[in-house]
Design an enzyme around this catalytic site. Structure first.
Site, PDB file in Angstrom:
ATOM      1  N   TYR A  17       0.812  -1.214   0.000  1.00 54.23           N
ATOM      2  CA  TYR A  17       0.000   0.000   0.000  1.00 54.23           C
ATOM      3  C   TYR A  17       0.850   1.270   0.000  1.00 54.23           C
ATOM      4  O   TYR A  17       0.657   2.142   0.851  1.00 54.23           O
ATOM      5  CB  TYR A  17      -0.943   0.025   1.215  1.00 54.23           C
ATOM      6  CG  TYR A  17      -1.688  -1.260   1.431  1.00 54.23           C
ATOM      7  CD1 TYR A  17      -2.716  -1.636   0.578  1.00 54.23           C
ATOM      8  CD2 TYR A  17      -1.344  -2.117   2.474  1.00 54.23           C
ATOM      9  CE1 TYR A  17      -3.393  -2.823   0.760  1.00 54.23           C
ATOM     10  CE2 TYR A  17      -2.013  -3.314   2.656  1.00 54.23           C
ATOM     11  CZ  TYR A  17      -3.035  -3.662   1.798  1.00 54.23           C
ATOM     12  OH  TYR A  17      -3.692  -4.833   1.987  1.00 54.23           O
ATOM     13  N   TYR A 144     -12.594  -7.031   6.197  1.00 48.09           N
ATOM     14  CA  TYR A 144     -11.412  -7.116   5.336  1.00 48.09           C
ATOM     15  C   TYR A 144     -11.112  -8.596   5.089  1.00 48.09           C
ATOM     16  O   TYR A 144     -11.048  -9.383   6.040  1.00 48.09           O
ATOM     17  CB  TYR A 144     -10.185  -6.439   5.977  1.00 48.09           C
ATOM     18  CG  TYR A 144      -8.947  -6.659   5.134  1.00 48.09           C
ATOM     19  CD1 TYR A 144      -8.724  -5.897   3.988  1.00 48.09           C
ATOM     20  CD2 TYR A 144      -8.042  -7.683   5.438  1.00 48.09           C
ATOM     21  CE1 TYR A 144      -7.629  -6.134   3.176  1.00 48.09           C
ATOM     22  CE2 TYR A 144      -6.938  -7.920   4.633  1.00 48.09           C
ATOM     23  CZ  TYR A 144      -6.738  -7.141   3.503  1.00 48.09           C
ATOM     24  OH  TYR A 144      -5.658  -7.397   2.694  1.00 48.09           O
ATOM     25  N   ASP A 245     -13.755 -16.179   8.271  1.00 47.97           N
ATOM     26  CA  ASP A 245     -12.388 -15.797   7.924  1.00 47.97           C
ATOM     27  C   ASP A 245     -11.607 -15.621   9.227  1.00 47.97           C
ATOM     28  O   ASP A 245     -11.659 -14.571   9.857  1.00 47.97           O
ATOM     29  CB  ASP A 245     -12.408 -14.498   7.107  1.00 47.97           C
ATOM     30  CG  ASP A 245     -11.007 -13.990   6.774  1.00 47.97           C
ATOM     31  OD1 ASP A 245     -10.019 -14.550   7.287  1.00 47.97           O
ATOM     32  OD2 ASP A 245     -10.906 -13.007   6.011  1.00 47.97           O
ATOM     33  N   LYS A 274      -1.939 -16.664   7.996  1.00 43.91           N
ATOM     34  CA  LYS A 274      -1.072 -15.894   8.910  1.00 43.91           C
ATOM     35  C   LYS A 274      -0.312 -16.736   9.942  1.00 43.91           C
ATOM     36  O   LYS A 274       0.782 -17.191   9.646  1.00 43.91           O
ATOM     37  CB  LYS A 274      -1.876 -14.768   9.542  1.00 43.91           C
ATOM     38  CG  LYS A 274      -2.231 -13.713   8.483  1.00 43.91           C
ATOM     39  CD  LYS A 274      -2.693 -12.405   9.065  1.00 43.91           C
ATOM     40  CE  LYS A 274      -2.672 -11.295   8.045  1.00 43.91           C
ATOM     41  NZ  LYS A 274      -3.958 -10.775   7.632  1.00 43.91           N
TER      42      LYS A 274
END
Ligand SMILES: *Cc1c(COP(=O)(O)O)cnc(C)c1O
Length: 430
Positions: A17, A144, A245, A274
């Protein structure tokens, strides 16, 4: 190492980003051990980020390192088409045992975003196989789920990149983010908008996708477990699939093994990533119930249409197996609890600072929400000068430290945040 590494980096390498013409500064890290990162100039920083939820056991962990070395000397990679291997079989055996019962068919992919793509495609194929194709997903505002196109299309349409890619993304249905926070009391009627949306649109919705309890990159919001129970009940009532998620929240981060456990619910599709490998390698897993796997497999198509080149990478599986073995003795529970109670004691009082809008703690997650957006470059610099690695975004300064952090080191992180609040330049753009 060349003296101009940072210059080369700035000129040629994208970072997450960031702009290629006006990039945020980067810091040269040459090694990491336990809860510390070491910079090129020798300075050591206390890590408050676990490299974005991953490094729960800290860096350079001898057990995971050894497992990876052992695996490297056998094979780093081999294709998964037509081949299987012990690290993958062991990992999937572990996941089937450790995850909620019924989630017994495992798809291994290379990143969290891809795990979401896989979940979305599984839900689509499931409905196609049923003879009533559905193409819409119901997602939460402030959610997200990753940066690939399918995942982006279920992220919050305003805070994510939807507007940029609008004409290219599939359109989905969004619902207000849960209003009731984790510690507030649930009021009758809180579920009204969710119920209304279901009764009006259930015929077109393939699945509901949500981050259980913690909305991470969309604002670090902790919401009420009852919301998750309502979602599960509505999915059951209307026969809609529920995708959880848990890419950020899995493996103990919120104080429970999975965030779903705060509400005692089971999803139909579960995404992990992760911390799956202890943050050592990129790897993700999408687990489904057998009914979904069978519907897809017994359809006219006859198989699930996805197969990454590096599917079930043996080295990543070996890291994951070692990480899961470190979690086996359940000592993560005391560690996460200790972090939570220290955050409650030392971070929560920052709520009284005039610059602070809110402070919240759940498990090994501490969030300080500032009244205005922070000057990331300046504040990051300030943190590095003060010996800590904390990466703020938007108006949020947050801690997700490795579970093995010492209480002294955690105090250093908290004090750094606390004193940073008194420096106006950290919060202004001049
Ligand atoms: C990080 C994250 C993802 C995406 O994972 P990547 O490995 O970055 O692709 C998806 N969902 C949630 C909740 C995440 O935190």
């Amino acid at each position: 190492m060349q003296p101009d590494d940072l210059d080369f980096d700035k000129r040629h390498i994208w970072h997450p980003y960031t702009s290629m013409t006006r990039p945020l500064p980067t810091y040269l890290v040459v090694s990491a051990d336990g809860y510390e990162l070491t910079l090129k100039d020798g300075r050591r920083l206390v890590d408050g980020m676990s490299s974005w939820w991953g490094a729960i056991h800290g860096y350079n962990h001898p057990v995971i390192n050894q497992a990876m070395k052992n695996q490297i000397s056998r094979m780093s990679h081999v294709m998964f088409g037509g081949i299987t291997h012990p690290p993958a079989v062991e990992l999937c055996r572990r996941l089937v045992t450790l995850m909620p019962s019924g989630l017994e068919c495992v798809f291994l992919a290379d990143s969290g975003s891809v795990a979401i793509e896989v979940a979305i495609k599984m839900a689509l194929q499931y409905w196609q196989a049923s003879g009533y194709p559905r193409h819409e997903f119901l997602a939460l505002r402030h959610g997200y789920h990753g940066d690939t196109c399918g995942a982006m299309a279920v992220c919050d349409p305003e805070t994510s990149m939807h507007s940029i890619y609008h004409s290219y993304l599939p359109s989905n249905r969004f619902i207000e983010a849960p209003k009731r926070s984790f510690r507030e009391s649930w009021e009758p009627g809180d579920e009204a908008s969710f119920s209304a949306l279901f009764s009006n649109h259930h015929q077109t919705i393939a699945a509901v996708i949500m981050e259980p309890i913690v909305q991470g990159a969309g604002g670090m919001r902790f919401y009420h477990p009852e919301y998750l129970r309502v979602a599960r009940a509505l999915c059951d009532q209307y026969g809609i699939l529920l995708i959880a998620d848990e890419i950020a929240t899995g493996f103990g981060r919120t104080g429970k093994w999975l965030a779903c456990h705060h509400a005692d619910i089971k999803p139909d599709i579960l995404c992990l990533g992760k911390a799956l490998t202890g943050g050592m390698m990129t790897l993700s897993a999408t687990l489904t119930i057998r009914r979904i796997a069978e519907a897809i497999s017994d359809s006219a198509v006859g198989c699930f249409m996805h197969g990454p080149t590096f599917m079930a990478n043996p080295l990543a599986c070996a890291a994951a197996n070692a990480s899961l073995s470190l979690l086996e003795d359940e000592s993560w529970r005391q560690r996460v609890e200790a972090i939570a109670s220290q955050l409650n004691k030392e971070l929560l009082p920052l709520i009284n600072h005039p610059r602070v809008f809110d402070v919240r703690v759940l498990g090994a997650i501490g969030v300080v929400e500032i009244m205005q957006t922070v000057n990331i470059a300046q504040l990051q610099h300030w943190f590095v000068e003060h010996g800590v690695w904390i990466r703020p975004f938007g108006n949020l300064i947050y801690l997700i430290p490795p579970y093995i952090i010492s209480s002294k080191a955690l105090t250093i992180l908290i004090n750094a945040i606390s004193t940073s609040l008194d420096q106006p330049e950290n919060f202004s753009y001049s």
